[in-house]
Design a protein around this motif. Structure first.
Motif: not given
Length: 140
Positions: A121-140
């Motif tokens: 069950k390899p990771f997908t880019k979608k999973i890392l995109k979710k990480l990116k969104k959560i982190l970047e949205d923290q400062s908004k």
């Protein structure tokens, strides 16, 4: 290796790279914190570690939606640079590598591999995109 039938596809490793608009120490700390894992990895509903702060030799346990547990040991650790999780049998491994980029951006490289067999069950880019969104949205 790829044969004519999709079921013959063999994958022993996978690498995904993403850039996140956050300083490296924030991305490293967030990714390492077991309380955050269920926020960005949909298959994990709970994760814990045997000690904090985490270091080489620390043990992570996580539970999936089917209530199945997985256990990983931190087999390599360099603060704000990289860490490796190895599953109990040492067959499955995942390495996170963090590189600073200009303007307080961070590049995250996710690399997973198996010593024997195939990634199931390899990771997908979608999973890392979710990480990116959560982190970047923290400062908004």
């Amino acid at each position: 290796m790829f044969n004519s039938r999709r079921s013959d596809f063999v994958m022993k490793n996978k690498k995904i790279v993403i850039q996140i608009n956050k300083p490296i120490d924030e991305v490293f700390s967030f990714t390492l914190n077991p309380k955050n894992t269920p926020l960005w990895v949909d298959s994990v509903v709970f994760e814990e570690t045997n000690e904090w702060p985490v270091k080489k030799g620390s043990i992570y346990r996580n539970k999936n939606k089917k209530e199945e547990w997985s256990i990983y040991k931190v087999t390599s650790f360099e603060k704000n640079k990289s860490f490796v999780f190895s599953q109990n049998d040492q067959n499955y491994n995942v390495r996170y590598t963090f590189n600073p980029l200009p303007n307080n951006f961070c590049q995250v490289e996710y690399y997973e591999w198996v010593e024997k067999g195939n990634l199931t069950k390899p990771f997908t880019k979608k999973i890392l995109k979710k990480l990116k969104k959560i982190l970047e949205d923290q400062s908004k």
